[in-house]
Design an enzyme around this catalytic site. Structure first.
Site, PDB file in Angstrom:
ATOM      1  N   LYS A  45       0.831  -1.204   0.000  1.00  0.00           N
ATOM      2  CA  LYS A  45       0.000   0.000   0.000  1.00  0.00           C
ATOM      3  C   LYS A  45       0.868   1.258   0.000  1.00  0.00           C
ATOM      4  O   LYS A  45       0.680   2.156  -0.814  1.00  0.00           O
ATOM      5  CB  LYS A  45      -0.910  -0.032   1.240  1.00  0.00           C
ATOM      6  CG  LYS A  45      -2.004   0.971   1.215  1.00  0.00           C
ATOM      7  CD  LYS A  45      -2.962   0.760   2.390  1.00  0.00           C
ATOM      8  CE  LYS A  45      -3.797  -0.475   2.183  1.00  0.00           C
ATOM      9  NZ  LYS A  45      -4.539  -0.893   3.357  1.00  0.00           N
ATOM     10  N   ARG A 115      -3.578   2.864   8.392  1.00  0.00           N
ATOM     11  CA  ARG A 115      -3.826   1.546   7.807  1.00  0.00           C
ATOM     12  C   ARG A 115      -2.567   0.711   7.804  1.00  0.00           C
ATOM     13  O   ARG A 115      -1.464   1.234   7.716  1.00  0.00           O
ATOM     14  CB  ARG A 115      -4.259   1.668   6.343  1.00  0.00           C
ATOM     15  CG  ARG A 115      -5.570   2.348   6.114  1.00  0.00           C
ATOM     16  CD  ARG A 115      -5.726   2.554   4.613  1.00  0.00           C
ATOM     17  NE  ARG A 115      -6.452   3.767   4.351  1.00  0.00           N
ATOM     18  CZ  ARG A 115      -7.717   3.805   3.949  1.00  0.00           C
ATOM     19  NH1 ARG A 115      -8.377   2.700   3.750  1.00  0.00           N
ATOM     20  NH2 ARG A 115      -8.308   4.941   3.742  1.00  0.00           N
ATOM     21  N   GLY A 124      -8.173  -7.687   4.641  1.00  0.00           N
ATOM     22  CA  GLY A 124      -8.950  -7.800   5.873  1.00  0.00           C
ATOM     23  C   GLY A 124      -8.184  -8.326   7.064  1.00  0.00           C
ATOM     24  O   GLY A 124      -8.725  -8.411   8.154  1.00  0.00           O
ATOM     25  N   MET A 126      -5.399  -7.066   8.537  1.00  0.00           N
ATOM     26  CA  MET A 126      -4.842  -6.074   9.444  1.00  0.00           C
ATOM     27  C   MET A 126      -5.883  -4.975   9.668  1.00  0.00           C
ATOM     28  O   MET A 126      -6.905  -4.934   9.020  1.00  0.00           O
ATOM     29  CB  MET A 126      -3.564  -5.497   8.845  1.00  0.00           C
ATOM     30  CG  MET A 126      -2.614  -6.558   8.357  1.00  0.00           C
ATOM     31  SD  MET A 126      -1.937  -7.562   9.673  1.00  0.00           S
ATOM     32  CE  MET A 126      -0.819  -6.394  10.336  1.00  0.00           C
ATOM     33  N   ARG A 359      -3.439  -1.703  -6.065  1.00  0.00           N
ATOM     34  CA  ARG A 359      -2.619  -2.896  -5.876  1.00  0.00           C
ATOM     35  C   ARG A 359      -3.006  -3.879  -6.961  1.00  0.00           C
ATOM     36  O   ARG A 359      -4.066  -3.763  -7.577  1.00  0.00           O
ATOM     37  CB  ARG A 359      -2.845  -3.499  -4.490  1.00  0.00           C
ATOM     38  CG  ARG A 359      -4.264  -3.922  -4.259  1.00  0.00           C
ATOM     39  CD  ARG A 359      -4.476  -4.468  -2.858  1.00  0.00           C
ATOM     40  NE  ARG A 359      -5.898  -4.696  -2.650  1.00  0.00           N
ATOM     41  CZ  ARG A 359      -6.437  -4.993  -1.487  1.00  0.00           C
ATOM     42  NH1 ARG A 359      -5.691  -5.077  -0.421  1.00  0.00           N
ATOM     43  NH2 ARG A 359      -7.722  -5.211  -1.374  1.00  0.00           N
ATOM     44  N   HIS A 481     -15.222  -9.061   2.258  1.00  0.00           N
ATOM     45  CA  HIS A 481     -14.169  -9.945   2.751  1.00  0.00           C
ATOM     46  C   HIS A 481     -14.304 -11.347   2.159  1.00  0.00           C
ATOM     47  O   HIS A 481     -13.355 -11.936   1.646  1.00  0.00           O
ATOM     48  CB  HIS A 481     -14.234  -9.976   4.282  1.00  0.00           C
ATOM     49  CG  HIS A 481     -13.255 -10.921   4.890  1.00  0.00           C
ATOM     50  ND1 HIS A 481     -13.612 -12.192   5.269  1.00  0.00           N
ATOM     51  CD2 HIS A 481     -11.939 -10.801   5.149  1.00  0.00           C
ATOM     52  CE1 HIS A 481     -12.551 -12.807   5.751  1.00  0.00           C
ATOM     53  NE2 HIS A 481     -11.515 -11.972   5.704  1.00  0.00           N
ATOM     54  N   SER A 805      14.341 -43.147 -10.512  1.00  0.00           N
ATOM     55  CA  SER A 805      13.127 -42.360 -10.340  1.00  0.00           C
ATOM     56  C   SER A 805      12.960 -42.125  -8.845  1.00  0.00           C
ATOM     57  O   SER A 805      12.871 -43.080  -8.063  1.00  0.00           O
ATOM     58  CB  SER A 805      11.927 -43.111 -10.907  1.00  0.00           C
ATOM     59  OG  SER A 805      10.771 -42.348 -10.686  1.00  0.00           O
ATOM     60  N   ASP A 810       7.912 -42.032  -0.370  1.00  0.00           N
ATOM     61  CA  ASP A 810       8.611 -42.861   0.611  1.00  0.00           C
ATOM     62  C   ASP A 810       9.882 -42.188   1.109  1.00  0.00           C
ATOM     63  O   ASP A 810      10.243 -42.315   2.278  1.00  0.00           O
ATOM     64  CB  ASP A 810       8.948 -44.233   0.003  1.00  0.00           C
ATOM     65  CG  ASP A 810       7.783 -45.204   0.170  1.00  0.00           C
ATOM     66  OD1 ASP A 810       7.274 -45.301   1.300  1.00  0.00           O
ATOM     67  OD2 ASP A 810       7.380 -45.837  -0.823  1.00  0.00           O
ATOM     68  N   CYS A 872       8.753 -39.393  -9.298  1.00  0.00           N
ATOM     69  CA  CYS A 872       7.388 -39.906  -9.492  1.00  0.00           C
ATOM     70  C   CYS A 872       6.555 -39.824  -8.219  1.00  0.00           C
ATOM     71  O   CYS A 872       5.430 -40.295  -8.185  1.00  0.00           O
ATOM     72  CB  CYS A 872       7.417 -41.314 -10.046  1.00  0.00           C
ATOM     73  SG  CYS A 872       8.147 -42.511  -8.918  1.00  0.00           S
ATOM     74  N   TYR A 892      12.923 -35.274 -15.754  1.00  0.00           N
ATOM     75  CA  TYR A 892      11.470 -35.131 -15.822  1.00  0.00           C
ATOM     76  C   TYR A 892      10.848 -35.208 -14.440  1.00  0.00           C
ATOM     77  O   TYR A 892      11.474 -35.675 -13.484  1.00  0.00           O
ATOM     78  CB  TYR A 892      10.854 -36.218 -16.722  1.00  0.00           C
ATOM     79  CG  TYR A 892      10.961 -37.616 -16.153  1.00  0.00           C
ATOM     80  CD1 TYR A 892      10.001 -38.097 -15.251  1.00  0.00           C
ATOM     81  CD2 TYR A 892      12.008 -38.462 -16.503  1.00  0.00           C
ATOM     82  CE1 TYR A 892      10.101 -39.370 -14.714  1.00  0.00           C
ATOM     83  CE2 TYR A 892      12.113 -39.733 -15.969  1.00  0.00           C
ATOM     84  CZ  TYR A 892      11.158 -40.189 -15.074  1.00  0.00           C
ATOM     85  OH  TYR A 892      11.258 -41.436 -14.522  1.00  0.00           O
TER      86      TYR A 892
END
Ligand code: PEP
Ligand code: MG
Length: 914
Positions: A45, A115, A124, A126, A359, A481, A805, A810, A872, A892
């Site tokens: 702002k 502000r 919303g 702050m 903004r 809001h 891969s 896991d 993967c 990949y």
């Protein structure tokens, strides 16, 4: 009692001096010390106010207290820098000179707004205080100066309320009760109907509320008021709703909030004054139209808080054509300057326009993609910039469900469409009605879909809003809001649905003659704003219909076309390839249509459950010897071969990684009595024998037990059958002139020896099949990297393995020691306590697990230069993880078919950020 959540702790200054450090920055026409690029220091702002003032847009002057003050405050035991007050005083003097008015001076008063504003906008989250500097004397001066008595008292009562609520933690409801009482007393429907005398009564009542709840008189000194307000903004940085918002939106590394103190302009000076919140393009669907809403004779919070339902901006064109023209010119100027859609706030004070904020506007995924694609066409930005502006989630929203047309038509013809509000967030959803955020979270946790229904939402509701499928409010506009937050998240949302009479006390909604009770099912359409009773089925997006189903009409849909543009640009820049995890020809086909360049993981066990084949699997498990197992596996072989043929055909020439059996065998056996009885009957044995087998296969830690390569080492016949099926399928389709590239993958190795034993079997069987079939098929053998030890010895494994891969599911589980299945029991607490920044199973832990990925790649390639490396695990579809993997040099990533477009985009972003 005063609430603690917003109550400002009195902040202190420290004795320590940081000589000469600048903490306060002035802004005003031709005098701005900041600029747009200083967001980190001045907040979004503050930086944009400075910038707007510099480029000649009418902005009331003011000062910005930098984010470094907030940072300092939390680093120094809640103390502010010693020199801060002096700098504030000096800048207030400058502001007074600039505005030709004096702070706290009844004869010529200057009022200010205070502000918050962090580097990243947190709508919303702050606190804001308007009309600061007013007291019993100043209000008279203000009236004398403006000649507007009503506005003076209206501003005063608003200030006491806001100051009490935001700075001192007095619940807004206490003020609201007094206001309602006085309105009722004089029979006034709206706040704006109150006369000056009545407003004076409100001021008196509010002062009493203040004293009762704070325990002292309302402070009359302007500078004291200002200090409290600054403290309130700074301390609000750490209130739970702000912390929750940052966590949900993955906002970390911010210094804190800046504090903007700006000369007040008044939108409540009568019918030639007003205030509005607008977007330079439509934030819901991205259309290039000036879009927004405003209220006459009102102050900013009236629009945002959703207390009065505002007018569409198009009405302003008729009501104030001159102002509209000026505003429209500013709209174009701002877009040209910032080269992005802006969300602006303005105030009209007696026919003069002021801009209070600009903004980058939050938008739905649909709008984000459309605006970026349109701006490329308008030559405002390059395709590279467009790609960097579109988030994975935005793209994801194009794949969002909409209501199934038939189901919706049925609901409408049954008169189940009971209300219509403003369509504020994308998609369509159904769920059970919840009236509180807590209840919504509870219902969602129990696995049910929930719609959060509120009169209006406030930042305290964010956790419930997050848990809900959709948010529905009875008041408020497109910039309320609820609307702003939902849009940012890409969540279905309908606001301002005035027909709903929400009764929190009795937990029900009255709409016409219908009553909807808590936990009743409703459906909400985020595109039309309709609210329907009961469940309306949802159906796929035009992109899905067009690209996956080949629906010609859907393909012509502009949404489908811009999706393809974005994909085309992504492919132009990305370096890392994108594959898919697919276990069926259908999934493989979808993934190719979404742009997959191969399969990174086929989990063969997923095929074991289809149709009758589970009985062959169970027969194999039940067999006491190798011969018995081989007999059962023979039955399984044709099924597997057929599946692989389908997949190879679907992937026509792309590489296909097929993993040998991975899960522990007990997963294929029935656990319940009835299932075990059926198995005994089918396999001609006794229920006792089945039970005994189930008991024998029971493991304390099955994820660390007899699974992965360990299965194939103890039962090599399983490995042989699977490789036979893979290679026979490959040879068969090769004979049909389909190009095939099988990559046979050995799961869960931790040692080189495990790999070597199985690789030998794989190659023997593969060569046998090739010889028997008489077709030349090239294939590769490689392994998964999913046990930490494997990554540590990756160089030795790569002596034989042709590809790696990374099974990051896991790998994450074993590196952290968190169970993949049980992390839910403590994850939330861990995130809240900041033990973890994000769920490590959703986004790769770059610091730890990521190091093992890097190490595995480096070590592997030290032994085999051209080692193909991919990922993967689920992380292959997470944009942040994809960027990390691209940088780590992987060839990949592989993810589920619907994540493929997101991975393509993320891969391009990774390449562009280099
Ligand atoms: C992994 O562990 O990352 C993986 C892909 O295998 P699965 O999820 O099947 O264990
Ligand atoms: Mg695994």
């Amino acid at each position: 009692m005063a609430k603690t959540k917003t109550a400002a702790k009195k902040t202190k200054t420290t004795g320590k001096k940081t000589a000469g450090k600048k903490y306060v920055y002035f802004f005003g026409k031709g005098k701005s010390e900041g600029k747009a690029s200083m967001k980190e220091l001045l907040g979004g702002k503050g930086a944009n106010l400075a910038e707007m003032a510099s480029i000649g847009i009418p902005v009331p002057a003011g000062l910005t207290i930098s984010t470094e003050v907030c940072e300092y405050y939390y680093k120094h035991g809640h103390k502010k820098p010693a020199e801060l007050d002096k700098q504030i005083d000096a800048n207030i003097k400058k502001l007074e000179k600039f505005m030709g008015a004096k702070f706290g001076d009844p004869s010529n008063p200057l009022l200010v707004s205070v502000r918050s504003g962090a580097a990243v906008s947190m709508p919303g989250m702050m606190n804001t205080v308007l009309n600061l500097g007013i007291n019993d004397d100043v209000v008279k001066g203000l009236i004398a100066k403006t000649g507007n008595e009503r506005m003076g008292w209206d501003s005063y009562r608003r200030f006491i309320n806001m100051f009490g609520d935001v700075c001192m933690g007095v619940d807004h409801e206490h003020f609201e009760e007094e206001l309602s009482r006085i309105k009722k007393k004089y029979n006034r429907a709206l706040d704006t109907n109150l006369t000056t005398e009545e407003l004076k009564e409100v001021v008196d009542a509010y002062k009493k509320v203040y004293k009762k709840h704070v325990g002292s008189e309302f402070p009359t000194d302007a500078r004291t008021q200002l200090s409290h307000a600054i403290d309130a903004v700074i301390t609000s940085w750490e209130i739970p709703r702000a912390v929750a918002y940052r966590r949900i939106n993955k906002l970390s590394g911010l210094k804190g909030t800046a504090v903007n103190v700006q000369a007040m302009v008044f939108g409540n000076m009568g019918e030639n004054s007003g205030t509005g919140v607008d977007f330079t393009r439509n934030p819901a669907d991205g259309s290039n139209e000036f879009y927004g809403e405003y209220l006459l004779n009102a102050q900013g919070e009236d629009v945002v808080a959703g207390i009065r339902t505002p007018h569409p901006l198009s009405d302003l064109k008729k009501q104030m054509p001159g102002i509209y023209k000026e505003l429209d010119a500013i709209r174009h100027k701002l877009e040209k300057h910032y080269k992005d859609m802006q969300d602006v706030e303005f105030t009209i004070q007696e026919g003069t326009l002021y801009m209070l904020q600009t903004r980058t506007g939050k938008r739905t995924g649909l709008a984000a993609v459309k605006i970026a694609a349109d701006m490329v066409k308008e030559k405002m930005i390059s395709d590279k910039t467009a790609l960097q502006r579109i988030e994975g989630d935005h793209l994801n929203q194009l794949l969002f469900p909409i209501f199934d047309l038939k189901s919706k038509a049925a609901a409408v013809s049954e008169n189940r469409c009971v209300a219509k509000g403003l369509p504020a967030g994308p998609g369509a959803a159904y769920g059970q009605v919840s009236f509180t955020a807590d209840d919504a979270v509870k219902v969602a946790r129990s696995g049910k879909k929930v719609i959060l229904v509120r009169k209006e939402t406030s930042p305290e509701d964010v956790s419930g809003m997050w848990a809900a499928e959709a948010i529905l409010t009875s008041t408020g506009g497109m910039t309320s809001h609820a609307a702003v937050v939902a849009r940012g998240w890409g969540k279905c949302c309908v606001v301002g649905c005035g027909a709903l009479e929400i009764d929190y006390k009795n937990r029900q909604i009255k709409v016409g003659s219908t009553t909807i009770k808590e936990h009743d099912m409703i459906s909400v359409d985020g595109i039309t704003g309709e609210v329907l009773l009961g469940k309306v089925e949802t159906s796929a997006s035009p992109v899905v219909l067009g690209i996956l189903e080949g629906d010609k009409e859907a393909l012509k849909n502009p949404i489908c076309q811009m999706f393809r543009d974005v994909m085309k640009w992504s492919d132009k820049y990305r370096k890392i390839k994108v594959r898919t995890n697919a276990d069926s020809p259908k999934d493989a086909t979808n993934a190719v249509l979404f742009g997959a360049e191969g399969i990174g993981l086929t989990r063969t066990e997923h095929m074991f459950f289809e149709g009758d084949r589970i009985w062959a699997v169970r027969e194999m498990i039940l067999s006491g010897d190798q011969a018995g197992r081989e007999k059962a596996l023979e039955k399984l072989l044709p099924y597997q071969r057929q599946d692989f043929e389908g997949i190879f055909k679907a992937m026509n020439g792309f590489p296909v990684t097929i993993r040998l059996l991975d899960p522990p065998l007990h997963e294929f056996l029935p656990n319940d009595e009835a299932g075990q009885m059926e198995m005994a009957k089918r396999l001609k044995t006794t229920p006792e024998a089945v039970k005994a087998k189930v008991a024998a296969l029971h493991e304390m830690n099955p994820m660390l037990g007899h699974r992965g390569c360990r299965l194939s080492i103890t039962y090599p016949e399983i490995c042989r059958m699977q490789v036979t099926a893979i290679m026979e399928a490959a040879c068969n389709v090769a004979k049909q002139k389909v190009k095939v590239m099988p990559e046979i993958m050995i799961p869960l190795i931790g040692t080189k020896a495990e790999y070597d034993i199985l690789e030998k079997i794989v190659r023997e069987v593969a060569e046998e099949v090739i010889k028997a079939k008489g077709v030349k098929v090239k294939y590769m053998v490689g392994t998964m990297m999913e046990i930490p030890r494997a990554t540590l010895v990756a160089d030795t494994v790569a002596e034989k393995a042709e590809f790696f891969s990374f099974g990051t599911n896991d790998l994450t589980q074993m590196t952290f020691g968190y169970s993949r299945d049980d992390i839910g029991s403590f994850l939330q607490e861990y995130l809240e306590a900041k033990v973890l920044k994000v769920d490590p199973f959703a986004s790769i832990d770059q610091e730890g697990v990521g190091q093992l990925v890097k190490l595995g790649v480096e070590k592997g390639r030290s032994a085999r230069k051209d080692l193909k490396c991919g990922v993967c695990g689920e992380h292959g579809g997470d944009p942040d993880s994809v960027k990390f993997f691209a940088k780590a040099g992987l060839n990949y990533v592989s993810c589920s078919p619907f994540r493929v477009p997101i991975a393509r985009l993320a891969a391009a972003q990774a390449a562009l950020s280099n």
